[in-house]
Design a protein around this motif. Structure first.
Motif, PDB file in Angstrom:
ATOM      1  N   VAL A 161       0.818  -1.276   0.006  1.00 40.98           N
ATOM      2  CA  VAL A 161      -0.028  -0.067  -0.015  1.00 40.98           C
ATOM      3  C   VAL A 161       0.810   1.374  -0.198  1.00 40.98           C
ATOM      4  CG1 VAL A 161      -1.687   1.347   1.263  1.00 40.98           C
ATOM      5  CG2 VAL A 161      -1.935  -1.144   0.974  1.00 40.98           C
ATOM      6  N   THR A 162       1.954   1.246   0.520  1.00 43.42           N
ATOM      7  CA  THR A 162       2.784   2.356   0.838  1.00 43.42           C
ATOM      8  C   THR A 162       3.452   2.604  -0.569  1.00 43.42           C
ATOM      9  OG1 THR A 162       3.246   2.091   3.108  1.00 43.42           O
ATOM     10  CG2 THR A 162       4.787   3.411   2.032  1.00 43.42           C
ATOM     11  N   HIS A 163       4.019   1.462  -1.085  1.00 38.45           N
ATOM     12  CA  HIS A 163       4.513   1.437  -2.563  1.00 38.45           C
ATOM     13  C   HIS A 163       3.682   2.380  -3.640  1.00 38.45           C
ATOM     14  CE1 HIS A 163       6.973   0.451  -6.001  1.00 38.45           C
ATOM     15  NE2 HIS A 163       5.950  -0.293  -6.192  1.00 38.45           N
ATOM     16  N   LEU A 164       2.435   1.963  -3.492  1.00 33.23           N
ATOM     17  CA  LEU A 164       1.505   2.313  -4.341  1.00 33.23           C
ATOM     18  C   LEU A 164       1.057   3.819  -4.164  1.00 33.23           C
ATOM     19  CD1 LEU A 164      -1.153  -0.427  -5.476  1.00 33.23           C
ATOM     20  CD2 LEU A 164       1.066   0.368  -6.559  1.00 33.23           C
ATOM     21  N   GLU A 165       0.821   4.116  -2.969  1.00 38.81           N
ATOM     22  CA  GLU A 165       0.541   5.496  -2.406  1.00 38.81           C
ATOM     23  C   GLU A 165       1.563   6.415  -2.875  1.00 38.81           C
ATOM     24  OE1 GLU A 165      -0.450   5.455   1.529  1.00 38.81           O
ATOM     25  OE2 GLU A 165      -2.362   5.020   1.397  1.00 38.81           O
ATOM     26  N   LYS A 166       2.838   6.031  -2.588  1.00 37.37           N
ATOM     27  CA  LYS A 166       4.188   6.592  -2.989  1.00 37.37           C
ATOM     28  C   LYS A 166       4.085   7.123  -4.522  1.00 37.37           C
ATOM     29  CE  LYS A 166       7.783   4.639  -2.838  1.00 37.37           C
ATOM     30  NZ  LYS A 166       8.620   3.677  -2.194  1.00 37.37           N
ATOM     31  N   LEU A 167       3.855   6.344  -5.520  1.00 36.58           N
ATOM     32  CA  LEU A 167       3.521   6.337  -6.835  1.00 36.58           C
ATOM     33  C   LEU A 167       2.610   7.379  -7.189  1.00 36.58           C
ATOM     34  CD1 LEU A 167       4.761   3.043  -8.102  1.00 36.58           C
ATOM     35  CD2 LEU A 167       6.456   4.925  -7.588  1.00 36.58           C
TER      36      LEU A 167
END
Length: 579
Positions: A161-167
């Protein structure tokens, strides 16, 4: 034609349609305005508000009897109010929400938490009900849910989730700005070229926000979502649930290149400063359109329904000079903005002799393929799922407010549904996103009853052998959908009192969506940003001077509510100021 059927009602109860967002004519249609907007969808309405703020007298002309384009509420059956096409709100840009003061103008949103429910078709063990996956905003609860299928997946899910939110956060500057103005930077006087350099600012912001994550972003938008999901997770129900966001509304499958971007596109949602949230609008999606129209009218815009534009007027100087209505009335204007699809704008409304054949050929090549059939259903009781049985009182549970993912046990199920459609056959076990907004919004249905929406995939525009949809085909597909629901929630079929079936050709005919495509054109990599809808018109300016496009067929595309209308309006104002 779309199949709309009322069941189990007295013959005295005639089918009626009550319209929300009907235009209240505060003034008579004038013969001249500064700006005329073709189509009263949300982008057209938003554009009208910003043009009025900029000092232009503006008229919005909608061909239907209801405002909102696909964001409408209609009482298809007595007492049942449906978001007939679009059904969830998320990507309404925050600055538009604030600028137009939409809360003051009546917009109310019911936030959903939890937001995703995936029941499984499986035999219960030791008389226990089948398993399900329930996801919401509470990460600890999400990990507990995912742990029912895989402890490994539960552990890495927060990192995913953190990975996608960052992008997704890095993309926001691009959503809120027109694409880079390349023609402006290489053509015209030096002063204008220097001014056009300012259009690089959002792209630079985007790059700076990405930083070292540029390779991750590139991989995501060019990869199949299946590749990404298989790298992160092992549980099929989790992967399939997440994969639905990568194919929703798109004629693609999780194994196809580019589905990764669609996945990112749908996690960019934001409501009232909460990221990744999708909500129900009070009164249905027509409530959004109603609030935008109210704001635009308060600024002085004239907004009319049942005023169908049939042609853009082109002057001797090859400039747009107004529009012609179906009854022959001419409405003159300094500029014309089209909220219709690029195909409708340039193939049906613009005189063909005013356009270069090369441009027309390019318009013909835009992909509008849609796999979607929308089914709206009125029921007289709350669906009761085997995986999460109703309470004795029959009150809605947390799962009823969710997007309910059916036929999503595995990625293979989604792949099979896609392959069947490519052969001209509606999926025998279609991917379904089922929503029951009336569990949060009691204004939508009579007491004890509910409105149910099915956003189904995959169905072709043309059936096998190039055959058009007949009423029998619609009924057969709807019955296959209801049979699937019955296997998860026995008793659903007998609760149905009315249904409204909209196949891709029906979505095109009713809402003007070319090909039935909800995004006004595929959200594929070759039709995004600088190439949406074509490289030559990605900046909202058409080959016809003073004719602009402002719908979802332009950047940033469908689903990002209002950005195209806002950006097109700012482009118009800048052009008029610079003349």
């Amino acid at each position: 034609m779309a199949a709309t059927v009322l069941l189990g009602c007295s013959s005295k109860k005639l089918l009626c349609i009550r319209i929300w967002s009907r235009a209240i004519h505060s003034s008579k249609l004038k013969t001249e305005y500064d700006a005329v907007i073709i189509g009263g969808g949300h982008n057209g309405l938003i554009a009208s508000a910003y043009l009025q703020m900029g000092g232009l007298t503006t008229a919005v002309l909608e061909r239907r009897h209801v405002l909102g384009g696909a964001a409408v509420t209609e009482e298809i059956f007595p007492g049942f109010h449906f978001s007939r096409a679009s059904y969830l709100l998320s990507l309404l840009r925050p600055h538009i929400y604030q600028d137009l003061n939409l809360k003051k103008h009546g917009l109310k949103v019911y936030m959903r938490d939890p937001h995703a429910f995936t029941p499984l078709q499986e035999e219960g063990v030791s008389r226990k009900p089948p398993r399900y996956l329930l996801l919401g905003s509470d990460m600890a609860k999400n990990q507990q849910e995912i742990g029912k299928f895989s402890e490994k997946d539960a552990k890495v899910y927060p990192d995913y989730v953190t990975h996608l939110e960052k992008l997704a956060c890095a993309v926001h500057p691009l959503l809120d700005s027109p694409p880079v103005n390349i023609p402006g930077m290489i053509q015209g006087p030096l002063r204008k070229r220097l001014s056009a350099l300012k259009s690089l600012k959002p792209l630079i912001k985007f790059g700076m926000k990405l930083g070292k994550n540029v390779p991750d972003f590139y991989e995501l938008v060019t990869s199949p979502s299946m590749k990404l999901l298989n790298r992160w997770f092992e549980s099929e129900p989790l992967k399939a649930t997440l994969a639905t966001d990568s194919v929703i509304g798109a004629n693609t499958s999780p194994s196809h290149v580019g589905s990764g971007y669609v996945l990112l596109h749908h996690v960019m949602g934001e409501l009232e400063q909460e990221r990744g949230v999708w909500g129900y609008v009070e009164g249905g999606m027509g409530g959004v359109s109603k609030s935008i129209a109210s704001s635009a009218r308060s600024l002085g815009a004239d907004i009319f329904t049942e005023q169908e534009v049939v042609q853009v007027l082109i002057g001797p100087d090859h400039s747009a000079m107004g529009v012609v209505l179906k009854d022959g009335t001419e409405v003159r204007s300094k500029v014309v903005l089209s909220n219709a699809t690029p195909y409708v704008t340039f193939k049906k409304l613009t005189p063909q002799d005013a356009l270069d054949q090369t441009f027309i050929n390019a318009i013909n090549q835009i992909d509008y393929t849609s796999p979607v059939t929308k089914i709206n259903v009125a029921v007289d009781k709350l669906p009761n799922f085997l995986a999460a049985p109703n309470t004795a009182a029959g009150t809605p549970g947390p799962h009823h407010q969710c997007s309910i993912h059916l036929n999503c046990e595995s990625l293979d199920v989604l792949e099979t549904a896609y392959r069947e459609c490519q052969q001209g056959r509606p999926s025998s076990r279609p991917m379904m996103e089922m929503t029951i907004p009336s569990v949060l919004d009691p204004t939508l249905a009579p007491p004890g009853c509910h409105v149910v929406s099915f956003f189904t995939q995959f169905t072709p525009y043309w059936l096998e052998g190039g055959r058009a949809w007949a009423d029998e085909d619609r009924e057969n597909f709807a019955n296959s959908v209801f049979d699937s629901v019955e296997s998860y929630a026995p008793g659903f079929k007998e609760s149905i009192v009315g249904k409204d079936i909209l196949t891709p050709p029906d979505l095109e005919r009713v809402f003007g969506l070319t090909g039935g495509n909800i995004f006004h054109g595929a959200m594929s990599l070759d039709q995004l940003y600088l190439a949406r809808p074509l490289p030559s018109i990605a900046n909202y300016r058409s080959p016809i001077k003073r004719l602009y496009i402002c719908g979802s067929g332009s950047h940033p595309g469908g689903g990002v509510m209002g950005s195209a209308g806002w950006s097109a309006a700012l482009t118009v104002l800048a052009d008029l100021k610079g003349r």
